[in-house]
Scaffold this motif. Sequence first.
Motif, PDB file in Angstrom:
ATOM      1  N   TYR A   1      69.025  32.588  89.499  1.00  0.00           N
ATOM      2  CA  TYR A   1      68.507  33.768  89.163  1.00  0.00           C
ATOM      3  C   TYR A   1      66.800  33.890  89.686  1.00  0.00           C
ATOM      4  O   TYR A   1      66.553  34.828  90.078  1.00  0.00           O
ATOM      5  CB  TYR A   1      68.445  34.516  87.774  1.00  0.00           C
ATOM      6  N   ALA A   2      66.276  32.818  89.492  1.00  0.00           N
ATOM      7  CA  ALA A   2      64.718  32.658  89.903  1.00  0.00           C
ATOM      8  C   ALA A   2      64.599  32.670  91.650  1.00  0.00           C
ATOM      9  O   ALA A   2      63.750  33.717  91.729  1.00  0.00           O
ATOM     10  CB  ALA A   2      64.301  31.576  89.437  1.00  0.00           C
ATOM     11  N   ALA A   3      65.675  32.308  92.243  1.00  0.00           N
ATOM     12  CA  ALA A   3      65.360  32.429  93.679  1.00  0.00           C
ATOM     13  C   ALA A   3      65.969  33.603  94.266  1.00  0.00           C
ATOM     14  O   ALA A   3      66.090  34.156  95.199  1.00  0.00           O
ATOM     15  CB  ALA A   3      66.129  31.195  94.344  1.00  0.00           C
ATOM     16  N   GLY A   4      67.051  34.137  93.335  1.00  0.00           N
ATOM     17  CA  GLY A   4      67.793  35.456  93.877  1.00  0.00           C
ATOM     18  C   GLY A   4      68.951  35.373  94.909  1.00  0.00           C
ATOM     19  O   GLY A   4      69.403  35.984  95.363  1.00  0.00           O
ATOM     20  N   LYS A   5      69.147  34.021  95.000  1.00  0.00           N
ATOM     21  CA  LYS A   5      70.413  33.605  95.680  1.00  0.00           C
ATOM     22  C   LYS A   5      70.855  32.211  95.310  1.00  0.00           C
ATOM     23  O   LYS A   5      70.115  31.419  94.768  1.00  0.00           O
ATOM     24  CB  LYS A   5      70.039  33.655  97.190  1.00  0.00           C
ATOM     25  N   GLY A   6      72.155  32.122  95.907  1.00  0.00           N
ATOM     26  CA  GLY A   6      72.688  30.506  95.428  1.00  0.00           C
ATOM     27  C   GLY A   6      73.301  30.358  93.970  1.00  0.00           C
ATOM     28  O   GLY A   6      72.865  31.163  93.157  1.00  0.00           O
ATOM     29  N   ALA A   7      73.886  29.445  94.009  1.00  0.00           N
ATOM     30  CA  ALA A   7      74.463  28.932  92.665  1.00  0.00           C
ATOM     31  C   ALA A   7      74.923  27.723  92.674  1.00  0.00           C
ATOM     32  O   ALA A   7      75.341  26.960  93.638  1.00  0.00           O
ATOM     33  CB  ALA A   7      75.620  30.060  92.124  1.00  0.00           C
ATOM     34  N   GLU A   8      75.160  26.826  91.328  1.00  0.00           N
ATOM     35  CA  GLU A   8      75.720  25.760  91.108  1.00  0.00           C
ATOM     36  C   GLU A   8      76.916  25.781  90.510  1.00  0.00           C
ATOM     37  O   GLU A   8      77.236  26.502  89.400  1.00  0.00           O
ATOM     38  CB  GLU A   8      74.796  24.768  90.422  1.00  0.00           C
ATOM     39  N   THR A   9      78.106  25.273  91.172  1.00  0.00           N
ATOM     40  CA  THR A   9      79.434  25.290  90.588  1.00  0.00           C
ATOM     41  C   THR A   9      79.360  24.337  89.071  1.00  0.00           C
ATOM     42  O   THR A   9      79.060  23.072  89.582  1.00  0.00           O
ATOM     43  CB  THR A   9      80.464  24.720  91.368  1.00  0.00           C
ATOM     44  N   VAL A  10      79.801  24.687  88.044  1.00  0.00           N
ATOM     45  CA  VAL A  10      79.722  23.932  86.776  1.00  0.00           C
ATOM     46  C   VAL A  10      80.987  23.941  86.309  1.00  0.00           C
ATOM     47  O   VAL A  10      81.238  22.780  85.519  1.00  0.00           O
ATOM     48  CB  VAL A  10      78.724  24.753  85.809  1.00  0.00           C
ATOM     49  N   TRP A  11      82.250  24.448  86.640  1.00  0.00           N
ATOM     50  CA  TRP A  11      83.523  24.263  86.294  1.00  0.00           C
ATOM     51  C   TRP A  11      84.416  24.897  87.296  1.00  0.00           C
ATOM     52  O   TRP A  11      83.870  25.963  87.804  1.00  0.00           O
ATOM     53  CB  TRP A  11      83.348  24.929  84.928  1.00  0.00           C
ATOM     54  N   GLN A  12      85.442  24.357  87.655  1.00  0.00           N
ATOM     55  CA  GLN A  12      86.340  24.778  88.498  1.00  0.00           C
ATOM     56  C   GLN A  12      87.871  24.319  87.969  1.00  0.00           C
ATOM     57  O   GLN A  12      87.997  23.279  87.461  1.00  0.00           O
ATOM     58  CB  GLN A  12      86.229  24.527  90.026  1.00  0.00           C
ATOM     59  N   TRP A  13      88.640  25.228  88.373  1.00  0.00           N
ATOM     60  CA  TRP A  13      90.053  24.925  87.903  1.00  0.00           C
ATOM     61  C   TRP A  13      91.215  25.263  89.088  1.00  0.00           C
ATOM     62  O   TRP A  13      90.904  26.298  89.527  1.00  0.00           O
ATOM     63  CB  TRP A  13      90.544  25.696  86.511  1.00  0.00           C
ATOM     64  N   SER A  14      91.818  24.570  89.477  1.00  0.00           N
ATOM     65  CA  SER A  14      92.936  24.826  90.554  1.00  0.00           C
ATOM     66  C   SER A  14      94.408  24.845  89.988  1.00  0.00           C
ATOM     67  O   SER A  14      94.745  23.840  89.051  1.00  0.00           O
ATOM     68  CB  SER A  14      92.865  23.766  91.696  1.00  0.00           C
ATOM     69  N   PRO A  15      95.353  25.795  90.185  1.00  0.00           N
ATOM     70  CA  PRO A  15      96.626  25.870  89.622  1.00  0.00           C
ATOM     71  C   PRO A  15      97.376  24.574  90.316  1.00  0.00           C
ATOM     72  O   PRO A  15      97.190  24.032  91.389  1.00  0.00           O
ATOM     73  CB  PRO A  15      97.143  26.927  89.815  1.00  0.00           C
ATOM     74  N   PRO A  16      98.595  24.293  89.326  1.00  0.00           N
ATOM     75  CA  PRO A  16      99.394  23.006  89.988  1.00  0.00           C
ATOM     76  C   PRO A  16     100.112  23.632  91.483  1.00  0.00           C
ATOM     77  O   PRO A  16     100.209  24.844  91.690  1.00  0.00           O
ATOM     78  CB  PRO A  16     100.464  22.717  89.101  1.00  0.00           C
ATOM     79  N   LEU A  17     100.189  22.449  92.576  1.00  0.00           N
ATOM     80  CA  LEU A  17     100.951  22.996  93.459  1.00  0.00           C
ATOM     81  C   LEU A  17     102.496  23.152  93.203  1.00  0.00           C
ATOM     82  O   LEU A  17     102.901  22.500  92.242  1.00  0.00           O
ATOM     83  CB  LEU A  17     100.836  21.549  94.708  1.00  0.00           C
TER      84      LEU A  17
ATOM     85  N   GLU B   1      92.128  28.775  96.110  1.00  0.00           N
ATOM     86  CA  GLU B   1      91.654  27.728  95.285  1.00  0.00           C
ATOM     87  C   GLU B   1      91.992  27.729  93.769  1.00  0.00           C
ATOM     88  O   GLU B   1      92.370  26.711  93.187  1.00  0.00           O
ATOM     89  CB  GLU B   1      90.115  27.320  95.494  1.00  0.00           C
ATOM     90  N   GLY B   2      91.723  28.824  93.268  1.00  0.00           N
ATOM     91  CA  GLY B   2      91.736  29.127  91.831  1.00  0.00           C
ATOM     92  C   GLY B   2      90.631  29.679  91.087  1.00  0.00           C
ATOM     93  O   GLY B   2      90.514  30.744  91.397  1.00  0.00           O
ATOM     94  N   ILE B   3      90.145  28.989  90.066  1.00  0.00           N
ATOM     95  CA  ILE B   3      89.037  29.734  89.346  1.00  0.00           C
ATOM     96  C   ILE B   3      87.899  28.923  89.568  1.00  0.00           C
ATOM     97  O   ILE B   3      87.863  27.562  89.472  1.00  0.00           O
ATOM     98  CB  ILE B   3      89.407  29.879  88.005  1.00  0.00           C
ATOM     99  N   ARG B   4      86.455  29.631  89.339  1.00  0.00           N
ATOM    100  CA  ARG B   4      85.397  28.824  89.473  1.00  0.00           C
ATOM    101  C   ARG B   4      84.358  29.466  88.615  1.00  0.00           C
ATOM    102  O   ARG B   4      84.320  30.804  88.400  1.00  0.00           O
ATOM    103  CB  ARG B   4      84.837  28.852  90.973  1.00  0.00           C
ATOM    104  N   GLU B   5      83.547  28.561  87.860  1.00  0.00           N
ATOM    105  CA  GLU B   5      82.292  29.200  86.896  1.00  0.00           C
ATOM    106  C   GLU B   5      81.127  28.714  87.643  1.00  0.00           C
ATOM    107  O   GLU B   5      80.772  27.520  87.912  1.00  0.00           O
ATOM    108  CB  GLU B   5      82.529  28.466  85.652  1.00  0.00           C
ATOM    109  N   ILE B   6      80.326  29.487  88.041  1.00  0.00           N
ATOM    110  CA  ILE B   6      79.087  29.154  88.823  1.00  0.00           C
ATOM    111  C   ILE B   6      77.753  29.493  87.935  1.00  0.00           C
ATOM    112  O   ILE B   6      77.853  30.479  87.165  1.00  0.00           O
ATOM    113  CB  ILE B   6      78.883  29.840  89.966  1.00  0.00           C
ATOM    114  N   LYS B   7      76.992  28.614  88.196  1.00  0.00           N
ATOM    115  CA  LYS B   7      75.584  29.218  87.484  1.00  0.00           C
ATOM    116  C   LYS B   7      74.611  29.467  88.550  1.00  0.00           C
ATOM    117  O   LYS B   7      73.753  29.142  89.343  1.00  0.00           O
ATOM    118  CB  LYS B   7      75.051  27.908  86.675  1.00  0.00           C
ATOM    119  N   PRO B   8      74.366  30.967  88.425  1.00  0.00           N
ATOM    120  CA  PRO B   8      73.333  31.667  89.645  1.00  0.00           C
ATOM    121  C   PRO B   8      71.997  31.237  89.488  1.00  0.00           C
ATOM    122  O   PRO B   8      71.339  30.835  88.242  1.00  0.00           O
ATOM    123  CB  PRO B   8      73.644  32.987  89.430  1.00  0.00           C
TER     124      PRO B   8
END
Length: 308
Positions: free
Chosen positions: A84-100, A75-82
Amino acid sequence: MFSFLRIGLLALIFSASVIAGEETTHRILVSGCGLGQIAIIGPNQETEWSIPFQDEVSDAVLLPNGNILHSVKKEGIREIKPDYAAGKGAETVWQWSPPLKDGKRGETHSCQPLPGNRILTGESFDNLSVIREIDRATGDILKTVELRDLGNAHGTFRQIRKTPQGTYLITQQKNGGKAMEFDENGKLVRAFPDGRYTAVRLPNGNTLTACGDMHRLLELSPDGNIVWEVGQTDIPGVTLGFVAGIQRLPNGNTILCNWGGHGHTSGPAVLEITPDKKLVWSLTPRIQNRVSSIQILDPEVMKQQPLR
């Protein structure tokens, strides 16, 4: 009186022995191919946070804001916000996919945060590998360097790194398996004798290379001489498989990932060794040897290498 002196002496001896034999511990961020997760492991070697992830994650880094930036092979690159309170899971806050390219997506295995809110990444196609610097805020491509004839999409780039000198250290996972250094215009500066997973410029000017299926780790001087080498059986009780992610610590020790997906390996998934190749810390056997990317999160290390 004698008993009190004796108790005090025993306490002093016990205290001194604890200090002398203080156990090495680390807090770490790990990911990899076949690991099935991105995780933070605490000093007690228990998982503090994790998220299931089945795609190949060859690079992951904890950002100063507490988020995690990681590569995603397909896919490319992803920035996630973990969470931490739950100790699992994350929200994707930014992602980038390179051109085809010709309607196809290449493989992305690298993400390095750079000053000025930039990210260094790279994707590989058959006979074409592309280094990019992108704007982390907008996703705009700020710089592109194309390299040709390094191999097929899966056999070239793994982790790539920009040096303080402004050059790029790249790797070939197959097809010769060399690490190479290119200038900002894509001109070859030099090729190293090996380096199938990553190459890192050290503060002393030397280059540390992880040699993948060659089962070794090399440190090379600026003139190309091997000044330090760790071979497949140099560490007692360990057989190095695919040598992947690496990090040189401020104390001079070296962290290395002993990835076992191609076989020929025994021992822990992650090791810390001294310059004389003594094993001083290793990851618990509960973590399978599929760790290929690691970042040490200890405060004293993060302070000196905040963006790795």
